[in-house]
Design an enzyme around this catalytic site. Structure first.
Site, PDB file in Angstrom:
ATOM      1  N   MET A 215       0.012  -8.742  -7.776  1.00  0.00           N
ATOM      2  CA  MET A 215       1.052  -8.493  -6.780  1.00  0.00           C
ATOM      3  C   MET A 215       1.964  -7.336  -7.200  1.00  0.00           C
ATOM      4  O   MET A 215       2.318  -6.493  -6.388  1.00  0.00           O
ATOM      5  CB  MET A 215       1.889  -9.761  -6.559  1.00  0.00           C
ATOM      6  CG  MET A 215       2.890  -9.606  -5.427  1.00  0.00           C
ATOM      7  SD  MET A 215       3.956 -11.041  -5.223  1.00  0.00           S
ATOM      8  CE  MET A 215       2.822 -12.268  -4.603  1.00  0.00           C
TER       9      MET A 215
ATOM     10  N   LYS B  17       5.178   7.590  14.459  1.00  0.00           N
ATOM     11  CA  LYS B  17       5.192   6.127  14.550  1.00  0.00           C
ATOM     12  C   LYS B  17       5.099   5.506  13.151  1.00  0.00           C
ATOM     13  O   LYS B  17       4.741   6.187  12.185  1.00  0.00           O
ATOM     14  CB  LYS B  17       4.029   5.657  15.430  1.00  0.00           C
ATOM     15  CG  LYS B  17       2.663   6.028  14.897  1.00  0.00           C
ATOM     16  CD  LYS B  17       1.577   5.827  15.959  1.00  0.00           C
ATOM     17  CE  LYS B  17       0.213   6.224  15.430  1.00  0.00           C
ATOM     18  NZ  LYS B  17      -0.826   6.228  16.463  1.00  0.00           N
TER      19      LYS B  17
ATOM     20  N   TYR C 287      -6.183 -11.413 -13.828  1.00  0.00           N
ATOM     21  CA  TYR C 287      -6.606 -12.608 -13.087  1.00  0.00           C
ATOM     22  C   TYR C 287      -8.118 -12.676 -12.953  1.00  0.00           C
ATOM     23  O   TYR C 287      -8.775 -11.656 -12.702  1.00  0.00           O
ATOM     24  CB  TYR C 287      -5.998 -12.595 -11.687  1.00  0.00           C
ATOM     25  CG  TYR C 287      -4.538 -12.942 -11.656  1.00  0.00           C
ATOM     26  CD1 TYR C 287      -4.087 -14.198 -12.088  1.00  0.00           C
ATOM     27  CD2 TYR C 287      -3.603 -12.027 -11.188  1.00  0.00           C
ATOM     28  CE1 TYR C 287      -2.747 -14.514 -12.055  1.00  0.00           C
ATOM     29  CE2 TYR C 287      -2.259 -12.345 -11.138  1.00  0.00           C
ATOM     30  CZ  TYR C 287      -1.825 -13.592 -11.581  1.00  0.00           C
ATOM     31  OH  TYR C 287      -0.505 -13.894 -11.536  1.00  0.00           O
TER      32      TYR C 287
ATOM     33  N   ARG D  38      -8.577   0.631  25.336  1.00  0.00           N
ATOM     34  CA  ARG D  38      -7.487  -0.068  24.686  1.00  0.00           C
ATOM     35  C   ARG D  38      -6.317   0.057  25.658  1.00  0.00           C
ATOM     36  O   ARG D  38      -6.195  -0.723  26.570  1.00  0.00           O
ATOM     37  CB  ARG D  38      -7.228   0.647  23.352  1.00  0.00           C
ATOM     38  CG  ARG D  38      -6.925  -0.194  22.190  1.00  0.00           C
ATOM     39  CD  ARG D  38      -6.780   0.658  20.946  1.00  0.00           C
ATOM     40  NE  ARG D  38      -5.989   1.870  21.144  1.00  0.00           N
ATOM     41  CZ  ARG D  38      -5.527   2.648  20.180  1.00  0.00           C
ATOM     42  NH1 ARG D  38      -5.790   2.363  18.923  1.00  0.00           N
ATOM     43  NH2 ARG D  38      -4.809   3.715  20.432  1.00  0.00           N
TER      44      ARG D  38
END
Ligand SMILES: *Cc1c(COP(=O)(O)O)cnc(C)c1O
Length: 388
Positions: free
Chosen positions: A324, A58, A276, A155
């Site tokens: 990023m 998957k 940053y 679930r």
């Protein structure tokens, strides 16, 4: 205007190329070692024997390429595979050569109105509730299905009352039950009491149901004793080199190597800040590597200022935040020969045998699954080793 996403049926038929077309002009390279995948499969096969193995592919094979992994493991003898969604299953079926006809099971079941696509592409849904069973079974030829019994995950899967209902005459008419399955919630912790509780609930449910092969174990379950293996095991993460049980040594070979381009080296003076938020301040004159991979490439921002990369056995800590598209590594403590090598190669291995996916999971306070499935977005994928 947003373009409409093509429906699975609109996709190209047989022998379509894999979805990820390698691009030579990307900054990040994801290498997938298919020989390591094979070796990991053999370790699992030896553990689980005589139970069969149905690899879980998957999320595009946990980010490594579902089609290539499926082809590779068909060559190892696997004849059934699990995916999560119908679209994933159709993509695999369309890409495999007609001589490869493994069973493909869809864990999330049959979406409303899509039963015909399962038949058209020779796929088998895992049915997770009485409602799904009702919709899927037919009065004509019985349809193949796997039935999921919940044993404590709460679930997907049939709950206790639903299983009782199934035992009533005629409830399974119109279905060809190929397998009963359940799913362990805590197999990553071998001593967790849930494991035995779920196994015993599963056994008890099977006792009164029509005979069919049974499956309970994921990768962690494969490492539990034989009583957890039943007829078929469903490993995912171990095939891709992740450690299924964090408290124990990893038995599986690393599969993924993730490298990014070195944009530049730079020196900063003691007291200078980096990145940053200026949240890293150099405690000494420092040598930094600016590397072209960031959170948009799957390097978690939460690894900023705490992760490190091992280069030839030496630690290069992350300096400042993950941006990023960039991270910054502090090379100050590296021997000159290693710095020279990095500069010459123009590329840094961020994830691999030296700094593992599990290391990155620890830096980012997550699990190897999330690291692996996040890496494919902007990278070029290259396969090493033999697919078949
Ligand atoms: C994802 C999944 C697996 C594989 O789990 P791993 O921990 O990756 O081995 C097995 N069974 C089910 C139902 C799953 O959803």
């Amino acid at each position: 205007m947003a373009s409409k996403r093509p429906m699975p049926t609109d996709r190209p038929a047989a022998d379509a190329p894999p979805a990820c077309v390698p691009r030579p002009d990307t900054d990040c390279v994801l290498r997938v070692d298919l020989d390591a995948v094979r070796a990991n499969y053999r370790v699992l096969a030896a553990r689980a024997a005589p139970a069969a193995i149905a690899p879980v592919v998957k999320a595009d094979g946990y980010g490594t390429g579902a089609v290539e992994i499926t082809r590779t493991l068909c060559a190892e003898g696997a004849d059934s595979f699990f995916v999560a969604t119908l679209a994933e299953a159709i993509d695999i079926r369309n890409a495999l050569a007609p001589r490869l006809r493994p069973a493909v099971y869809v864990l999330n079941g049959c979406p409303p109105g899509r039963a015909d696509l399962f038949a058209a592409h020779d796929l088998i849904p895992v049915l997770n509730s009485l409602d799904q069973i009702e919709v899927y079974r037919t009065t004509s030829a019985p349809r193949p299905a796997v039935l999921h019994i919940d044993t404590g995950m709460n679930r997907l899967g049939l709950d206790r009352a639903e299983v009782e209902e199934l035992k009533k005459p005629g409830r399974l008419n119109g279905l060809d039950v190929r397998m009963w399955m359940s799913h362990l919630a805590c197999a990553d912790e071998p001593d967790h009491p849930m494991n035995v509780r779920q196994r015993d609930r599963f056994r008890a449910a099977l006792a009164d149901l029509p005979k069919a092969p049974a499956s309970l174990a994921n990768s962690g379950g494969c490492l539990l004793d034989k009583s957890f293996h039943f007829d078929l095991v469903r490993p995912g993460i171990a095939l891709y080199g992740g450690n299924p049980q964090a408290a124990r040594p990893n038995l599986f070979r690393p599969v993924v190597t993730y490298s990014a381009r070195l944009c530049r080296l730079r020196t900063v003076a003691k007291g200078d800040s980096v990145g940053y938020g200026a949240c890293f301040t150099a405690s000494r004159d420092s040598l930094l590597a600016i590397v072209a991979a960031g959170y948009a490439d799957g390097l978690f921002r939460s690894a900023g200022n705490r992760g490190f990369v091992s280069l030839e056995g030496h630690k290069a800590p992350m300096a400042g935040r993950v941006s990023m598209d960039l991270i910054v590594l502090d090379l100050t403590d590296l021997p000159q020969a290693v710095v020279n090598k990095v500069a010459r190669e123009g590329e840094i291995e961020l994830i691999g045998a030296q700094t593992t996916v599990d290391d990155w999971a620890a830096f980012a306070d997550t699990i190897a699954y999330e690291i692996l499935t996040g890496l494919g977005r902007r990278s070029r994928r290259i396969y090493d080793g033999h697919a078949d």
